[in-house]
Design an enzyme around this catalytic site. Structure first.
Site, PDB file in Angstrom:
ATOM      1  N   GLU A 177     -35.505  44.001  58.389  1.00  0.00           N
ATOM      2  CA  GLU A 177     -34.488  44.891  57.836  1.00  0.00           C
ATOM      3  C   GLU A 177     -34.009  44.251  56.538  1.00  0.00           C
ATOM      4  O   GLU A 177     -33.368  43.194  56.563  1.00  0.00           O
ATOM      5  CB  GLU A 177     -33.308  45.048  58.811  1.00  0.00           C
ATOM      6  CG  GLU A 177     -32.291  46.049  58.295  1.00  0.00           C
ATOM      7  CD  GLU A 177     -30.930  45.962  58.979  1.00  0.00           C
ATOM      8  OE1 GLU A 177     -30.221  46.972  59.029  1.00  0.00           O
ATOM      9  OE2 GLU A 177     -30.555  44.870  59.461  1.00  0.00           O
ATOM     10  N   ASP A 225     -35.314  42.231  69.072  1.00  0.00           N
ATOM     11  CA  ASP A 225     -34.535  42.141  67.849  1.00  0.00           C
ATOM     12  C   ASP A 225     -34.186  40.671  67.687  1.00  0.00           C
ATOM     13  O   ASP A 225     -33.881  40.000  68.680  1.00  0.00           O
ATOM     14  CB  ASP A 225     -33.247  42.969  68.009  1.00  0.00           C
ATOM     15  CG  ASP A 225     -32.901  43.753  66.769  1.00  0.00           C
ATOM     16  OD1 ASP A 225     -32.773  43.110  65.715  1.00  0.00           O
ATOM     17  OD2 ASP A 225     -32.733  44.983  66.852  1.00  0.00           O
ATOM     18  N   ASP A 246     -33.151  41.249  61.839  1.00  0.00           N
ATOM     19  CA  ASP A 246     -31.895  41.826  61.393  1.00  0.00           C
ATOM     20  C   ASP A 246     -31.475  41.265  60.024  1.00  0.00           C
ATOM     21  O   ASP A 246     -31.613  40.064  59.780  1.00  0.00           O
ATOM     22  CB  ASP A 246     -30.837  41.443  62.445  1.00  0.00           C
ATOM     23  CG  ASP A 246     -29.548  42.181  62.292  1.00  0.00           C
ATOM     24  OD1 ASP A 246     -29.553  43.401  62.497  1.00  0.00           O
ATOM     25  OD2 ASP A 246     -28.520  41.535  61.986  1.00  0.00           O
ATOM     26  N   ASP A 276     -29.016  53.997  82.649  1.00  0.00           N
ATOM     27  CA  ASP A 276     -28.158  53.113  83.426  1.00  0.00           C
ATOM     28  C   ASP A 276     -28.606  53.137  84.887  1.00  0.00           C
ATOM     29  O   ASP A 276     -28.321  54.077  85.617  1.00  0.00           O
ATOM     30  CB  ASP A 276     -26.706  53.616  83.263  1.00  0.00           C
ATOM     31  CG  ASP A 276     -25.756  53.043  84.293  1.00  0.00           C
ATOM     32  OD1 ASP A 276     -26.039  51.947  84.833  1.00  0.00           O
ATOM     33  OD2 ASP A 276     -24.711  53.695  84.542  1.00  0.00           O
ATOM     34  N   ASP A 327     -23.045  51.472  86.238  1.00  0.00           N
ATOM     35  CA  ASP A 327     -21.789  50.976  85.645  1.00  0.00           C
ATOM     36  C   ASP A 327     -21.476  51.668  84.316  1.00  0.00           C
ATOM     37  O   ASP A 327     -20.564  51.263  83.600  1.00  0.00           O
ATOM     38  CB  ASP A 327     -21.837  49.446  85.462  1.00  0.00           C
ATOM     39  CG  ASP A 327     -22.921  49.011  84.486  1.00  0.00           C
ATOM     40  OD1 ASP A 327     -23.688  49.887  84.007  1.00  0.00           O
ATOM     41  OD2 ASP A 327     -23.009  47.806  84.194  1.00  0.00           O
ATOM     42  N   HIS A 367     -29.894  52.985  64.829  1.00  0.00           N
ATOM     43  CA  HIS A 367     -28.617  52.831  65.516  1.00  0.00           C
ATOM     44  C   HIS A 367     -27.441  52.589  64.562  1.00  0.00           C
ATOM     45  O   HIS A 367     -26.339  52.299  65.021  1.00  0.00           O
ATOM     46  CB  HIS A 367     -28.726  51.658  66.491  1.00  0.00           C
ATOM     47  CG  HIS A 367     -28.995  50.375  65.764  1.00  0.00           C
ATOM     48  ND1 HIS A 367     -30.204  50.121  65.151  1.00  0.00           N
ATOM     49  CD2 HIS A 367     -28.219  49.308  65.509  1.00  0.00           C
ATOM     50  CE1 HIS A 367     -30.153  48.940  64.555  1.00  0.00           C
ATOM     51  NE2 HIS A 367     -28.959  48.424  64.759  1.00  0.00           N
ATOM     52  N   ASP A 368     -27.690  52.683  63.258  1.00  0.00           N
ATOM     53  CA  ASP A 368     -26.615  52.467  62.283  1.00  0.00           C
ATOM     54  C   ASP A 368     -26.302  53.721  61.467  1.00  0.00           C
ATOM     55  O   ASP A 368     -25.358  53.716  60.680  1.00  0.00           O
ATOM     56  CB  ASP A 368     -27.022  51.374  61.276  1.00  0.00           C
ATOM     57  CG  ASP A 368     -27.178  50.012  61.920  1.00  0.00           C
ATOM     58  OD1 ASP A 368     -26.436  49.707  62.871  1.00  0.00           O
ATOM     59  OD2 ASP A 368     -28.059  49.246  61.463  1.00  0.00           O
ATOM     60  N   ASP A 409     -29.280  49.569  80.911  1.00  0.00           N
ATOM     61  CA  ASP A 409     -29.676  48.211  81.291  1.00  0.00           C
ATOM     62  C   ASP A 409     -31.192  48.063  81.288  1.00  0.00           C
ATOM     63  O   ASP A 409     -31.933  49.046  81.134  1.00  0.00           O
ATOM     64  CB  ASP A 409     -29.074  47.836  82.665  1.00  0.00           C
ATOM     65  CG  ASP A 409     -29.191  48.977  83.656  1.00  0.00           C
ATOM     66  OD1 ASP A 409     -30.273  49.585  83.719  1.00  0.00           O
ATOM     67  OD2 ASP A 409     -28.185  49.283  84.358  1.00  0.00           O
ATOM     68  N   ASN A 445     -27.809  50.862  87.291  1.00  0.00           N
ATOM     69  CA  ASN A 445     -26.907  50.337  88.324  1.00  0.00           C
ATOM     70  C   ASN A 445     -25.555  51.052  88.377  1.00  0.00           C
ATOM     71  O   ASN A 445     -24.633  50.611  89.068  1.00  0.00           O
ATOM     72  CB  ASN A 445     -26.718  48.817  88.173  1.00  0.00           C
ATOM     73  CG  ASN A 445     -25.958  48.468  86.911  1.00  0.00           C
ATOM     74  OD1 ASN A 445     -25.634  49.358  86.111  1.00  0.00           O
ATOM     75  ND2 ASN A 445     -25.663  47.197  86.718  1.00  0.00           N
TER      76      ASN A 445
HETATM   77  C1  GLC Z   1     -27.968  45.239  61.085  1.00  0.00           C
HETATM   78  C2  GLC Z   1     -27.955  45.980  62.391  1.00  0.00           C
HETATM   79  C3  GLC Z   1     -26.559  46.435  62.671  1.00  0.00           C
HETATM   80  C4  GLC Z   1     -25.690  45.205  62.809  1.00  0.00           C
HETATM   81  C5  GLC Z   1     -25.774  44.342  61.554  1.00  0.00           C
HETATM   82  C6  GLC Z   1     -25.208  42.967  61.788  1.00  0.00           C
HETATM   83  O1  GLC Z   1     -27.709  46.056  60.004  1.00  0.00           O
HETATM   84  O2  GLC Z   1     -28.870  47.045  62.339  1.00  0.00           O
HETATM   85  O3  GLC Z   1     -26.457  47.214  63.831  1.00  0.00           O
HETATM   86  O4  GLC Z   1     -24.359  45.593  63.018  1.00  0.00           O
HETATM   87  O5  GLC Z   1     -27.100  44.143  61.129  1.00  0.00           O
HETATM   88  O6  GLC Z   1     -26.003  42.236  62.660  1.00  0.00           O
END
Ligand code: GLC
Length: 540
Positions: free
Chosen positions: A264, A96, A198, A19, A23, A328-329, A27, A21
């Site tokens: 994905e 992405d 995605d 981060d 907040d 991240h999931d 970023d 800035n």
């Molecule tokens: C994918 C992403 C996930 C997102 C989902 C809907 O699985 O990795 O983070 O919530 O798609 O876009």
């Protein structure tokens, strides 16, 4: 060889990286400031989770404008500068791209929902209900529950394969397809080197809207193609999505030098179809086997051997697997493997020395543990659906419904909030993991055998040795049960990798050679190979 076949990928979740800035939210300028860290580690490509304008209900996976940047992350200038700065370091950048759905706040959807005869009506999937209060059919969405949402403006239902504020686009409408391909071209024209796509397997749905068949499974399988008492037969992995992969590839191939896309996709025995029989589909797909790995028991050698064998037979050259332990999931891998630091080092050894493209999620290189955060009050919208589910029960079912835990801020140093914000008084959007004083970049840099230095040394080793990037991998036979070994060959060299994936030390005779790398200073190869518990070695 095409560059993307030899690359290594670092995934950044922009909200959580740095981060600049003050907040409390990461970023793009923050990422720019930390690029030298990533470069120095040895990564060659960065995959940036979405940074586009978004109401942020799914933190950017709900886009309201594909052509602008979320103001809390910066502006278009920052995005262009990021692309430039990455290229000037001789690295590549993947954005992405969410083709399956937009945010319900996207102007297209606002128009689409306004009336049945709006020109954008057919840009999304609208159907009449099956009687009062009844959705058009039984399709469940991926996070569970009906995939249909009623909209009283026009007394019809729209379909969403993810959450109900993420309406699915209708790719059967050629205008939609064109608009989304133009979106990709817009960023390709501005220099991005490709995309991570995605939930690509969700894009087409059955055109006859047939009900999904019944299944006894409620908890979804790891392939996410069965669960909620149905087989997800008609709303994912439709033949048209396999065909779309080839069309997307054609868009990518309009550009030179090479760009690439990595999809994905989930589903048992079908995902390879996205690569195209003649490698004319998506360049790569994300593989989830290591992301599924749990525990640190004595069976790990067999599990890893099975994964390697399967990748080598299913994705034999010219196909290429990807190796990744987290994203991240999913629950942070170091917590999934019960904080077994030896196994963590071995997974890095596997990722960077096996035949494939390694992908590392920010923070996994220092082993940030999963945040133990409650479902109630979660920032993650999937947790809102499951507020009633106790986290411990969810874990025992291998369900991860509050993704806040794997998105806590990057841990740079031992200063307040792990140095995540430039301004130390800033309050990060998610709490920093309480372990940050022992687990951070500054501290890890000082220990030659820290997980971080293991990652760094392996990435540099991979760069220096073409055998580790070659198309050749042979699984070695005749090794002790707890040892997984393979050889990598190129024209100029021959490299063997041995990993002791067990709690007991081993001593055995196999090849001899110069030690190029070891995960533990006590590994030796003086005549016999000796590996302490959970350790590994690379011999040339
Ligand atoms: C994918 C992403 C996930 C997102 C989902 C809907 O699985 O990795 O983070 O919530 O798609 O876009």
């Amino acid at each position: 060889m095409q560059w993307w076949k030899e690359t290594s990928i670092y995934q950044i979740y922009p909200r959580s990286f740095y981060d600049a800035n003050g907040d409390g939210i990461g970023d793009l300028p923050g990422i720019i400031e930390k690029l030298d860290y990533i470069k120095d580690l040895g990564f060659e490509t960065i995959w940036l989770s979405p940074h586009y304008a978004s109401p942020q209900r799914d933190f950017g996976y709900d886009i309201s404008d594909y052509f602008s940047v979320a103001p809390e992350y910066g502006d278009t200038e920052d995005a262009l500068q990021l692309i430039d700065e990455i290229h000037s370091r001789d690295m590549k950048i993947l954005f992405d791209m969410i083709l399956n759905h937009t945010s319900d706040q996207h102007p297209w959807f606002q128009e689409s929902r306004s009336s049945k005869d709006n020109p954008k009506r057919d840009w999304y999937i609208w159907r009449k209900g099956n009687g009062p209060g009844k959705p058009p059919n039984n399709w469940a969405c991926l996070p569970g529950g009906s995939g249909w949402k009623y909209d009283n403006t026009t007394d019809e239902w729209f379909f969403h394969n993810f959450l109900d504020f993420q309406p699915d686009l209708n790719f059967r409408n050629p205008e939609v397809k064109k608009a989304m391909f133009d979106t990709m071209r817009y960023w390709l024209d501005r220099g991005v080197d490709g995309f991570r796509l995605d939930i690509f397997h969700s894009i087409y749905k059955d055109d006859q809207f047939r009900d999904n068949p019944f299944s006894w499974k409620y908890v979804p399988t790891s392939d996410f193609d069965e669960g909620y008492f149905q087989k997800l037969e008609y709303n994912i992995n439709r033949p048209e999505s396999f065909a779309l992969a080839k069309e997307v590839r054609q868009v990518i191939d309009e550009y030179s030098p090479d760009r690439f896309v990595i999809g994905e996709v989930f589903g048992k025995d079908v995902v390879k179809k996205y690569l195209g029989e003649n490698q004319d589909g998506l360049n790569l797909i994300l593989q989830f086997d290591l992301i599924e790995l749990q525990g640190a028991d004595g069976n790990k050698a067999q599990e890893i051997r099975n994964i390697l064998q399967r990748y080598e037979s299913e994705y034999s050259p010219p196909f290429l697997p990807t190796y990744s332990v987290g994203n991240h999931d999913r629950r942070r891998y170091i917590s999934r493997i019960e904080n077994n630091q030896g196994l963590a080092r071995l997974l890095a050894l596997l990722q960077y020395t096996a035949r494939g493209v390694p992908i590392t999620y920010y923070g996994d290189e220092i082993g940030i543990p999963d945040g133990d955060l409650p479902h109630i009050g979660a920032k993650d919208a999937t947790a809102h659906k499951y507020w009633w589910l106790p986290p411990a029960l969810a874990r025992s079912l291998h369900l991860y419904v509050n993704r806040d835990g794997c998105r806590t801020p990057m841990q740079w140093d031992s200063s307040p909030n792990a140095g995540f914000s430039k301004t130390s008084s800033a309050r990060p959007w998610l709490p920093v993991h309480p372990d940050f004083e022992i687990c951070n970049v500054e501290k890890a840099n000082k220990d030659p055998y820290s997980l971080l230095n293991i990652h760094r040394n392996l990435l540099h080793l991979r760069k220096a040795h073409d055998s580790l990037r070659s198309e050749n991998l042979q699984i070695l036979e005749g090794l002790p049960e707890s040892v997984v070994g393979y050889s990598r060959k190129s024209e100029s060299e021959d490299t063997n990798i041995y990993m002791n994936l067990g709690p007991e030390p081993v001593k055995f005779h196999h090849a001899s050679g110069k030690i190029l790398f070891r995960t533990d200073p006590a590994c030796t190869a003086d005549g016999a190979i000796e590996l302490p518990a959970w350790s590994g070695i690379v011999l040339q």
